[in-house]
Design a protein around this motif. Structure first.
Motif, PDB file in Angstrom:
ATOM      1  N   LEU A 272       1.460   0.885  -6.436  1.00  0.00           N
ATOM      2  CA  LEU A 272       2.557   1.225  -5.520  1.00  0.00           C
ATOM      3  C   LEU A 272       2.490   2.693  -5.123  1.00  0.00           C
ATOM      4  O   LEU A 272       2.599   3.044  -3.936  1.00  0.00           O
TER       5      LEU A 272
ATOM      6  N   VAL B  40       5.186  -2.550   0.895  1.00  0.00           N
ATOM      7  CA  VAL B  40       6.322  -3.312   0.394  1.00  0.00           C
ATOM      8  C   VAL B  40       6.371  -3.203  -1.127  1.00  0.00           C
ATOM      9  O   VAL B  40       5.521  -2.554  -1.743  1.00  0.00           O
ATOM     10  N   ASN B  41       7.323  -3.846  -1.725  1.00  0.00           N
ATOM     11  CA  ASN B  41       7.526  -3.748  -3.166  1.00  0.00           C
ATOM     12  C   ASN B  41       6.424  -4.469  -3.952  1.00  0.00           C
ATOM     13  O   ASN B  41       5.649  -5.258  -3.404  1.00  0.00           O
TER      14      ASN B  41
ATOM     15  N   ASN C 155       5.494  -8.349  -3.734  1.00  0.00           N
ATOM     16  CA  ASN C 155       6.360  -8.896  -2.686  1.00  0.00           C
ATOM     17  C   ASN C 155       5.533  -9.488  -1.537  1.00  0.00           C
ATOM     18  O   ASN C 155       5.532  -8.967  -0.412  1.00  0.00           O
TER      19      ASN C 155
END
Length: 250
Positions: A213, A227-228, A231
């Motif tokens: 991330l 995005v997360n 996800n």
């Protein structure tokens, strides 16, 4: 009624009356089921119907919501669903289908025609479940998807061998765990938006996807959004929106 445009066409063609159309428009933009408020106007506002997040829902709630959306829309999708939840739904709706890899349940009366192109790429095979969630969400919303799996940066020649296909796509989803470098590499090679999806795949210092991330949100490449962790749904939805815009302009 699938959307407002379809309803107006039916009025013009005499298939439904003005009174029926008026009744539909006067209806509340959601149905209050007590434990849930089903967004019956989601498609009118956004072009896509509401999707159910199945994980953690009580069986009776999931089943009722799933049936309600299917009755109203003629299609419904539930993400992060277990096989037990699928069996519960299939007992009531035998036409429902379950994909174990992505953990998605769908029930569709008539499939949409696929448009445009979205490329979904993974760094490794362990990232495929998240990638499949993204790919199947995009397909459910009527988009053509090219799957390009196991093309991580540790063997970049594998990625370069499929670069022609990736560059033709209207949008690219890059799914990677470990250090999460795939998104940056692809973004430096294409002139289309790249959606980076960090996965929780990796050893201890990966911190269940946090390292990927951080790499993705600190990317020096242009045109990349993140995005997360894990996800796939969010990536597939955004890609569907981008591809829809590109297909409309073509």
């Amino acid at each position: 009624m699938k959307d407002l445009h379809e309803m107006l066409l039916k009025v013009r063609q005499g298939e439904i009356s003005l009174a029926e159309a008026e009744s539909y428009l006067r209806r509340k933009p959601f149905e209050d089921m007590g434990y849930a408020k089903v967004d019956t106007h989601r498609r009118v506002r956004s072009g896509f119907p509401e999707v159910i997040f199945a994980q953690g829902k009580a069986d009776e709630h999931l089943l009722a919501i799933f049936q309600r959306i299917f009755e109203d829309e003629g299609e419904v999708m539930a993400t992060r669903a277990s096989e037990q939840q699928y069996e519960l739904i299939a007992a009531r709706l035998p036409e429902a289908r379950y994909d174990k890899l992505s953990r998605i349940i769908t029930c569709v009366r008539s499939a949409r025609q696929k448009q445009g192109c979205i490329a979904v790429c993974t760094a490794g095979t362990a990232d495929i479940p998240v990638a499949e969630e993204a790919a199947q969400v995009a397909e459910y919303f009527g988009n053509y998807v090219e799957r390009i799996y196991d093309v991580g940066v540790s063997g970049i020649h594998r990625l370069l061998s499929r670069l022609d296909i990736i560059q033709k796509a209207n949008c690219v989803i890059a799914v990677a765990g470990m250090e999460g470098a795939l998104g940056s590499v692809i973004a430096g090679l294409v002139d289309k938006p790249v959606i980076a999806v960090p996965t929780s795949i990796g050893y201890g210092a990966n911190f269940h996807g946090v390292s990927a991330l951080l790499t993705m949100i600190n990317s020096c490449a242009n045109g990349i959004a993140t995005v997360n962790i894990d996800n796939g749904y969010g990536a597939g939805y955004i890609a569907a929106q981008i591809n829809r815009l590109a297909a409309a302009e073509a």
